[in-house]
Design a protein around this motif. Structure first.
Motif: not given
Length: 199
Positions: A159-172
């Protein structure tokens, strides 16, 4: 550990140990570190979403092509987004930055037009990625940066409002079965003579 040694040991993790979770206190420290990332004129046009909820993580994993398994196995998924509303960004810097920084934006960035402005904003978020990956290594857990995701679908789920997803990082924490770890598959890089010039 010396930073060069961290750089040698850090790698893009392909398989995680799903039974191990990063402790909450370390996640809180990581949030503080990422907020200190550098950006041009201290513009900070970003938003970082830390996903620990398994149901939401699985939903995002299903929108991530060949990265689905990594995300499902990882402790957390961190989504990096850039502000996509120029008016909101301008309000943010007018309220939070010194006059000189705002003047720089108005004189050198704003005249370039909307497409170039949004590209500049996204570049700032990419600056934070290297900072983030180094932070993960310094805190002794593993990471997988990924652009292979359906960003627009991520926006809907989050539900991004005014933002745009660019990439993601899995961590663990890496699985001992991960064949990509440097101990089993040594890192390769081009020789310095091909990538660095000293003048």
């Amino acid at each position: 550990m010396h930073f060069k040694e961290l750089s040698k040991s850090r790698y893009t993790t392909k398989k995680y140990d799903s039974s191990r979770k990063i402790p909450d206190f370390i996640i809180e420290e990581l949030k503080e570190i990422i907020s200190l990332s550098p950006s041009s004129i201290n513009s900070q046009p970003w938003h970082f979403t830390f996903v620990a909820n398994e149901k939401v993580k699985a939903e995002l994993a299903s929108l991530s092509f060949f990265n689905e398994q990594k995300i499902n196995e990882a402790s957390h998924l961190v989504v990096f987004s850039a502000i996509d509303d120029i008016a909101r960004f301008e309000q943010q810097i007018n309220e939070n930055l010194p006059e000189g920084s705002v003047n720089y934006y108005n004189q050198f960035v704003k005249p370039l037009g909307d497409v170039a402005i949004k590209s500049w904003l996204q570049h700032q978020v990419y600056l934070s990625l290297g900072f983030f990956l180094a932070a993960c290594a310094s805190l002794a857990f593993d990471s997988t940066p990924m652009e292979g995701i359906q960003g627009s679908e991520y926006d809907k789920v989050l539900k991004q409002d005014g933002y745009k997803t660019l990439f993601a990082v899995a961590i663990g924490y890496r699985s001992t079965d991960d064949k990509n770890q440097p101990e089993l598959k040594p890192k390769t890089r081009l020789p310095l003579i091909k990538t660095i010039t000293t003048i």
